[in-house]
Design a protein around this motif. Structure first.
Motif, PDB file in Angstrom:
ATOM      1  N   ARG A  84       6.323   9.922   6.491  1.00  0.00           N
ATOM      2  CA  ARG A  84       6.109  11.096   5.649  1.00  0.00           C
ATOM      3  C   ARG A  84       4.986  11.971   6.201  1.00  0.00           C
ATOM      4  NH1 ARG A  84       4.382   9.173   0.865  1.00  0.00           N
ATOM      5  NH2 ARG A  84       4.466  11.252  -0.036  1.00  0.00           N
TER       6      ARG A  84
ATOM      7  N   LYS B 101       9.325   8.058  -2.278  1.00  0.00           N
ATOM      8  CA  LYS B 101       8.925   9.459  -2.395  1.00  0.00           C
ATOM      9  C   LYS B 101       9.966  10.365  -1.727  1.00  0.00           C
ATOM     10  CE  LYS B 101       5.074  10.535  -3.758  1.00  0.00           C
ATOM     11  NZ  LYS B 101       4.601  10.808  -5.158  1.00  0.00           N
TER      12      LYS B 101
ATOM     13  N   THR C 156       0.858  -1.172   0.000  1.00  0.00           N
ATOM     14  CA  THR C 156       0.000   0.000   0.000  1.00  0.00           C
ATOM     15  C   THR C 156       0.904   1.235   0.000  1.00  0.00           C
ATOM     16  OG1 THR C 156      -1.534  -1.257   1.361  1.00  0.00           O
ATOM     17  CG2 THR C 156      -1.958   1.101   1.145  1.00  0.00           C
ATOM     18  N   MET C 157       0.829   2.020  -1.047  1.00  0.00           N
ATOM     19  CA  MET C 157       1.753   3.143  -1.194  1.00  0.00           C
ATOM     20  C   MET C 157       1.004   4.433  -1.479  1.00  0.00           C
ATOM     21  SD  MET C 157       4.646   0.946  -3.235  1.00  0.00           S
ATOM     22  CE  MET C 157       5.714   2.314  -3.664  1.00  0.00           C
ATOM     23  N   PRO C 158       0.472   5.068  -0.402  1.00  0.00           N
ATOM     24  CA  PRO C 158      -0.296   6.303  -0.588  1.00  0.00           C
ATOM     25  C   PRO C 158       0.559   7.362  -1.294  1.00  0.00           C
ATOM     26  CG  PRO C 158      -0.346   5.574   1.726  1.00  0.00           C
ATOM     27  CD  PRO C 158       0.639   4.714   1.017  1.00  0.00           C
ATOM     28  N   GLY C 159      -0.050   8.024  -2.261  1.00  0.00           N
ATOM     29  CA  GLY C 159       0.659   9.114  -2.938  1.00  0.00           C
ATOM     30  C   GLY C 159       1.457   8.646  -4.139  1.00  0.00           C
ATOM     31  N   VAL C 160       1.677   7.328  -4.284  1.00  0.00           N
ATOM     32  CA  VAL C 160       2.425   6.846  -5.445  1.00  0.00           C
ATOM     33  C   VAL C 160       1.460   6.450  -6.561  1.00  0.00           C
ATOM     34  CG1 VAL C 160       4.069   5.131  -6.316  1.00  0.00           C
ATOM     35  CG2 VAL C 160       4.372   6.100  -4.019  1.00  0.00           C
TER      36      VAL C 160
ATOM     37  N   SER D  84       4.973   5.664   4.988  1.00  0.00           N
ATOM     38  CA  SER D  84       3.780   6.495   4.815  1.00  0.00           C
ATOM     39  C   SER D  84       3.505   7.251   6.115  1.00  0.00           C
ATOM     40  CB  SER D  84       2.581   5.645   4.411  1.00  0.00           C
ATOM     41  OG  SER D  84       2.808   5.107   3.122  1.00  0.00           O
TER      42      SER D  84
ATOM     43  N   THR E 201       6.967   3.660   0.291  1.00  0.00           N
ATOM     44  CA  THR E 201       6.971   5.084  -0.025  1.00  0.00           C
ATOM     45  C   THR E 201       8.258   5.783   0.404  1.00  0.00           C
ATOM     46  OG1 THR E 201       5.660   5.427   1.962  1.00  0.00           O
ATOM     47  CG2 THR E 201       4.468   5.347  -0.110  1.00  0.00           C
TER      48      THR E 201
ATOM     49  N   GLU F 293      10.632  10.468 -10.531  1.00  0.00           N
ATOM     50  CA  GLU F 293      10.353   9.413  -9.561  1.00  0.00           C
ATOM     51  C   GLU F 293      10.618   8.052 -10.190  1.00  0.00           C
ATOM     52  OE1 GLU F 293       6.759   9.721  -7.313  1.00  0.00           O
ATOM     53  OE2 GLU F 293       7.013  11.868  -6.976  1.00  0.00           O
TER      54      GLU F 293
END
Lengths: 391, 391
Positions: free
Chosen positions: B234, B108, A180-184, B231, B105, B189
């Motif tokens: 961040r 990011k 689960t990678m929020p923002g990706v 996540s 993440t 990215e």
């Protein structure tokens, strides 16, 4: 569902054959967040990752994985830190073969249509087709799925497709990672990567070194665009839709279905057919027509001394290719540089075996054509591949 | 560069040791598109994928891969459809072990800081640390890299980190896939997924079944947050920056570096240390403290009859953890549910061997502590893990 003759025994049938939820429309408004009282890591859940439901989902994954091959060589089930397996005992000198691939921007089309099982099949196909060309039998498969927000319906549909691909190639879904990678990744989309390990008897590795002057080239039909060139496909489609020349949701006679579904047809898996041929015939070289098309792939396995001459008019192209070519104004050269144009695998074989191999392939429900020959190069500077229409 | 004592022998040193471009700032204005006259698939290039430069880049990848282990067991080089290898001959009954992971993440953060080699190390670490806990020696590694637009500087930096990770774990970078996926990933990215296959002698598989009442638990120090929980990291960082309480680019005394770099410290790779211990000691169980922290991982390998009791105050946490806890107002329970909190691996060993194992680990440049014991459950309903501070 009405299907084109081309697809009759291929992609669409297996897509329909999935018994688990076949078409999942992602519901962009649904929220299934449990109350924070039941969450073991509430701040992490607020940041978009719910460890409790992610861990519970592993049980669902196990059930789906159990529908794939019960190989005696598999020694562990999903949930451990890693999966365990061994080479089958009949191998005298087992060589392991490994590769990885994704399905490229076909993902975007799947998300647009809300259909995710077909890309699961695609992912397995892209990987195991790369294994079998070296003569290897796939043993195990691992998947990596990533989403911006955990959507179990999308994940399950994708995993169901992965399991179907594993069944078609007789390998075990040994494990994987669901991230689960929020923002990706945006909501409603998924990234999918596959990895497989197979095994081949050392003395039976197929690497193209036996290819020689006079060999024939047989093409095995593809189920459509497979999983390469989708950035170009999407540009052609988007431009044509913008010009009002295409509706991806409307049935078209020449396709026997909608452009959207024709473009989403799962990549053909050639594992069983090719392993069957390897048992009884002499295959000097096998080429997966993957990213780069004919031009990018056939030369990969040829010895320096020879060249392939392929007649690009020697087979009938599935109707999706002339449609894309016309809508995009794509040159013939570029079509053959980017797409499989209807041939998913090329076999390089002794000329005396051509007819029997084509007959066998037809008996295995494959479409096959003689598409070219191998010649000695006249000069070292000669190209490795010529696409020539006989005059 | 000033580094905290915690990191002295760990992440940052290996990050600095990379001889290839260590910090790549992505240049969002650079364009390196060749004139269309030289492009073999011009429409595809306009759609964002240049087959010619992608194929040429494979040569660069080969050079980077050649810096990794020259294992005799590897039979092929990068560029074929798949990579080939075999089990080392000294194994009597070789069992193959396979797993996959990404870095979540943390990607990011890497993109925000324009530093990509460390996530390459992370990717290898997350995968091979999952292999070695079963007693397996990693043999080969495959990578999947995906970008929206092919940025060779970012790809090379990431691959250089992957190669460094492979060297640290003595495995060969056998192959991989570099995908250009316009519209999926923003410029600057990258997504990265790794796969590894290792081997273990069947009689030496470590699966926790030997763990019993009275065993001791040893923790091996982490290099920081590793690659889980980003996540939440961040969210904590973004909120603190918005409140004006944190500048990720400004050195902080307690960290000995900037928060950005402390959070990007590469995940510690424990392969060589653990394989060294396996040769000379009895390890009943090994636990990779990965996603889910102590709570999510230690119970994974325990037999049903026993429970682990860990004292979370028995080691000194690296300063990044109290900083995150304070800034985010995260409870102690959640810290231990999400983060490694300073322990990257837990070893479950006979109590008589604790001192010698800790001494050996220190000799191997690892930090190690006795952090708990294993007890028989009083009732089947007892939890598998208790986090208890002795009164």
């Amino acid at each position: 569902m009405k299907v084109s003759p081309w697809n009759l025994k291929q992609g669409f049938d297996s897509l329909q054959a999935l018994t688990y939820p076949s078409s999942v429309k992602s519901n962009k408004n649904a929220t299934t967040k449990p109350s924070t009282a039941t969450i073991s890591a509430p701040a992490y859940a607020q940041a978009g990752v719910n460890l409790d439901s992610d861990e519970a989902f592993v049980e669902d994954i196990k059930k789906i994985a159990q529908t794939t091959s019960k190989r005696r060589e598999v020694l562990s089930s999903i949930g451990g830190f890693a999966g365990m397996f061994k080479a089958p005992e009949r191998y005298k000198e087992p060589i392991m073969v490994a590769c990885t691939d994704g399905v490229g921007t076909k993902l975007k089309l799947a998300a647009e249509l809300g259909v995710f099982d077909s890309i699961g099949i695609d992912c397995v196909a892209m990987v195991v087709n790369d294994l079998v060309v070296q003569g290897a039998e796939p043993l195990i498969f691992l998947d990596y799925l990533a989403m911006g927000e955990m959507d179990q319906e999308i994940a399950k549909a994708t995993l169901s497709g992965l399991a179907e691909g594993c069944r078609q190639s007789d390998c075990a879904l040994l494990g994987g990672e669901t991230a689960t990678m929020p923002g990706v990744y945006p909501k409603g989309e998924i990234e999918i990567v596959g990895f497989s390990v197979g095994v081949v008897e050392r003395s039976q590795i197929i690497d193209g070194s036996e290819v020689h002057d006079g060999d024939a080239i047989i093409g095995i039909g593809s189920s459509g665009v497979h999983s390469n060139g989708y950035s170009l496909v999407r540009k052609i489609v988007d431009d044509a839709v913008a010009r009002g020349e295409l509706d991806i949701h409307a049935e078209r006679d020449e396709l026997g279905t909608t452009p959207g579904l024709a473009l989403l047809a799962p990549t053909r898996i050639y594992v069983k057919a090719i392993l069957n041929l390897i048992r009884d015939f002499t295959l000097h070289g096998i080429v997966h027509i993957t990213g780069g098309g004919f031009v990018g792939n056939i030369p990969r396995i040829l010895p320096d001394s020879v060249m392939a001459r392929v007649d690009p008019t020697s087979w009938k192209r599935p109707p999706i290719f002339p449609l894309l070519q016309r809508l995009g104004g794509i040159s013939e050269d570029e079509m053959l540089r980017v797409f499989n144009c209807g041939i998913g695998m090329a076999l390089i074989v002794p000329p005396a075996q051509v007819e029997e191999i084509i007959d066998r392939l037809r008996g295995l429900d494959e479409v096959a054509f003689k598409i070219g020959e191998v010649h000695r190069k006249q000069s070292p500077d000669d190209p490795s591949l010529e696409l020539v229409t006989p005059s």
